[in-house]
Scaffold this motif. Structure first.
Motif, PDB file in Angstrom:
ATOM      1  N   ALA A 281       0.643  -1.418   0.524  1.00 47.33           N
ATOM      2  CA  ALA A 281      -0.544  -0.105  -0.001  1.00 47.33           C
ATOM      3  C   ALA A 281       0.551   1.276  -0.310  1.00 47.33           C
ATOM      4  N   ILE A 282       1.866   0.871   0.549  1.00 47.44           N
ATOM      5  CA  ILE A 282       2.747   2.695   0.625  1.00 47.44           C
ATOM      6  C   ILE A 282       3.697   2.729  -0.625  1.00 47.44           C
ATOM      7  N   ALA A 283       4.337   1.506  -0.518  1.00 49.41           N
ATOM      8  CA  ALA A 283       4.827   1.158  -2.703  1.00 49.41           C
ATOM      9  C   ALA A 283       4.404   2.073  -3.139  1.00 49.41           C
ATOM     10  N   GLU A 284       2.710   2.144  -3.477  1.00 46.68           N
ATOM     11  CA  GLU A 284       2.446   2.166  -4.381  1.00 46.68           C
ATOM     12  C   GLU A 284       2.744   3.192  -5.225  1.00 46.68           C
ATOM     13  N   PRO A 285       2.525   4.355  -4.662  1.00 49.36           N
ATOM     14  CA  PRO A 285       2.474   5.990  -5.077  1.00 49.36           C
ATOM     15  C   PRO A 285       4.498   5.966  -5.563  1.00 49.36           C
ATOM     16  N   PHE A 286       5.311   5.122  -5.004  1.00 52.37           N
ATOM     17  CA  PHE A 286       6.377   5.225  -5.613  1.00 52.37           C
ATOM     18  C   PHE A 286       6.521   3.964  -7.304  1.00 52.37           C
ATOM     19  N   LEU A 287       5.591   3.156  -6.584  1.00 56.87           N
ATOM     20  CA  LEU A 287       5.613   2.165  -8.231  1.00 56.87           C
ATOM     21  C   LEU A 287       4.330   3.268  -9.648  1.00 56.87           C
ATOM     22  N   VAL A 288       4.070   3.688  -8.942  1.00 57.06           N
ATOM     23  CA  VAL A 288       3.297   5.204 -10.303  1.00 57.06           C
ATOM     24  C   VAL A 288       3.421   5.658 -11.110  1.00 57.06           C
ATOM     25  N   GLN A 289       4.596   6.615  -9.890  1.00 60.97           N
ATOM     26  CA  GLN A 289       4.949   7.536  -9.967  1.00 60.97           C
ATOM     27  C   GLN A 289       5.963   7.961 -10.182  1.00 60.97           C
ATOM     28  N   THR A 290       7.069   7.264  -9.789  1.00 60.13           N
ATOM     29  CA  THR A 290       8.644   7.378  -9.824  1.00 60.13           C
ATOM     30  C   THR A 290       9.074   6.076 -10.933  1.00 60.13           C
ATOM     31  N   LYS A 291      10.443   6.251 -10.849  1.00 62.89           N
ATOM     32  CA  LYS A 291      11.369   4.854 -11.249  1.00 62.89           C
ATOM     33  C   LYS A 291      11.929   4.442 -10.095  1.00 62.89           C
ATOM     34  N   ILE A 292      11.892   5.316  -8.315  1.00 61.00           N
ATOM     35  CA  ILE A 292      12.142   4.179  -7.333  1.00 61.00           C
ATOM     36  C   ILE A 292      12.432   2.763  -7.266  1.00 61.00           C
ATOM     37  N   ARG A 293      12.609   1.632  -6.832  1.00 60.56           N
ATOM     38  CA  ARG A 293      12.404   0.734  -7.228  1.00 60.56           C
ATOM     39  C   ARG A 293      13.707  -0.053  -6.276  1.00 60.56           C
ATOM     40  N   GLY A 294      13.837  -1.538  -6.022  1.00 63.02           N
ATOM     41  CA  GLY A 294      14.740  -2.268  -5.190  1.00 63.02           C
ATOM     42  C   GLY A 294      14.917  -1.289  -3.330  1.00 63.02           C
ATOM     43  N   LEU A 295      16.010  -1.560  -3.078  1.00 58.46           N
ATOM     44  CA  LEU A 295      16.413  -0.871  -1.940  1.00 58.46           C
ATOM     45  C   LEU A 295      16.403   0.525  -1.658  1.00 58.46           C
ATOM     46  N   GLU A 296      15.883   0.842  -1.904  1.00 63.25           N
ATOM     47  CA  GLU A 296      15.858   2.797  -2.244  1.00 63.25           C
ATOM     48  C   GLU A 296      13.988   2.481  -1.950  1.00 63.25           C
ATOM     49  N   LEU A 297      13.510   1.313  -2.662  1.00 61.76           N
ATOM     50  CA  LEU A 297      12.166   1.506  -2.486  1.00 61.76           C
ATOM     51  C   LEU A 297      11.782   0.874  -0.886  1.00 61.76           C
ATOM     52  N   GLU A 298      12.921  -0.231  -0.870  1.00 59.86           N
ATOM     53  CA  GLU A 298      12.496  -0.310   0.580  1.00 59.86           C
ATOM     54  C   GLU A 298      12.535   0.152   1.616  1.00 59.86           C
ATOM     55  N   ARG A 299      13.452   1.202   1.631  1.00 56.36           N
ATOM     56  CA  ARG A 299      14.269   1.927   2.807  1.00 56.36           C
ATOM     57  C   ARG A 299      13.016   3.339   2.318  1.00 56.36           C
ATOM     58  N   ARG A 300      11.845   3.505   2.215  1.00 61.22           N
ATOM     59  CA  ARG A 300      11.273   4.909   2.162  1.00 61.22           C
ATOM     60  C   ARG A 300       9.980   4.166   2.128  1.00 61.22           C
ATOM     61  N   VAL A 301      10.112   2.859   2.575  1.00 61.25           N
ATOM     62  CA  VAL A 301       8.496   2.506   3.156  1.00 61.25           C
ATOM     63  C   VAL A 301       9.092   2.328   4.476  1.00 61.25           C
ATOM     64  N   ASP A 302       9.751   1.785   4.740  1.00 61.55           N
ATOM     65  CA  ASP A 302      10.296   2.367   6.292  1.00 61.55           C
ATOM     66  C   ASP A 302      10.378   3.917   6.433  1.00 61.55           C
TER      67      ASP A 302
END
Length: 274
Positions: A122-143
């Motif tokens: 749920a928290i990762a969804e905006p990054f997946l839709v609006q940005t190219k942030i993936r992988g470890l950086e995505l997990e860091r931002r969720v935390d």
């Protein structure tokens, strides 16, 4: 409650350009061949870092205004400017990019989250839709977002049904601030929560605004919450703005008969104890 005549609007003077400005917003719905004017020539301004509240009875048009300024529904007429750019003329990719800067938190957190998705999804969804942030950086931002809303990182593995109403609403807020917006539209964000949880969410929203330098459009029928949280307030009835001004001025010296009726209909209207 009868609808009184419209009185002159008293409004705080400012020379600062508003972050959000709506002019002449009108929304007409057609049902069974009949027209219903849900919002009628509504204008509003919100300065950066401030909280504007909209109050009124159910059916007054306040939630429709929230959806109009977010372009979730199209206005019949009127314009919306965000940071000087006309939002009503944008579409497609231009509108999608603009929505990074303005997000909405809905009334019911129980229906706002997909029961099949984990909290992490749920928290990762905006990054997946609006940005190219993936992988470890995505997990860091969720935390980091879980930390912002004061929830433990272990919640990333849970599902919505494992959370309380207040915890779900914090997840909805985390998702809304994920892309660092400048404006949050809060549509009755506490009305679906237990009374004991409402004060916690209001306190959290105050702290979050200061921490992230956010601007709020706050929709509510809870006058005590509006009086506590909002810098300015708009009073609506039957789609029209009847009164607006600095919150304490409107509550202490209301100019409109409907506003007085609305305030007097609450048995006791103290400041919200938080």
């Amino acid at each position: 409650m009868s609808s009184p005549a419209i009185m002159p609007l008293h409004k705080a003077e400012t020379h600062e350009a508003p972050l959000l400005s709506a002019t002449g917003l009108t929304k007409i719905f057609t049902t069974g061949g009949k027209e219903f004017r849900a919002v009628d020539d509504v204008s509003l301004d919100i300065r950066s870092g401030k909280v504007l509240g909209i109050v009124g009875e159910s059916g007054s048009g306040k939630s429709t205004v929230a959806r109009l300024v977010m372009r979730l529904i199209e206005p019949t007429s009127g314009t919306v400017l965000f940071d000087g750019e006309e939002l009503t003329s944008k579409s497609g990719e231009a509108l999608r990019l603009m929505r990074r800067h303005m997000q909405i938190v809905f009334q019911n957190p129980h229906s706002a989250l997909n029961p099949r998705d984990t909290i992490r999804d749920a928290i990762a969804e905006p990054f997946l839709v609006q940005t190219k942030i993936r992988g470890l950086e995505l997990e860091r931002r969720v935390d980091a977002l879980l930390d912002i809303v004061s929830l433990p990182k272990s919640f990333r593995y849970r599902y919505p049904h494992e959370l309380s109403g207040g915890q779900k609403q914090r997840i909805c807020i985390a998702r809304a601030v994920a892309l660092e917006p400048r404006l949050l539209v809060l549509d009755e964000p506490t009305s679906a929560l237990d009374v004991s949880v409402q004060a916690q969410i209001i306190t959290f929203l105050q702290e979050l605004r200061q921490r992230l330098n956010l601007t709020y459009l706050f929709i509510s029928h809870n006058l005590a919450v509006v009086r506590h949280l909002c810098d300015e307030v708009i009073v609506m009835n039957r789609g029209k703005v009847l009164e607006r001004g600095i919150t304490e001025t409107v509550f202490k010296v209301p100019e409109n008969a409907y506003t007085r009726q609305l305030i007097e209909s609450v048995p006791r209207l103290p400041r919200l104890e938080i």
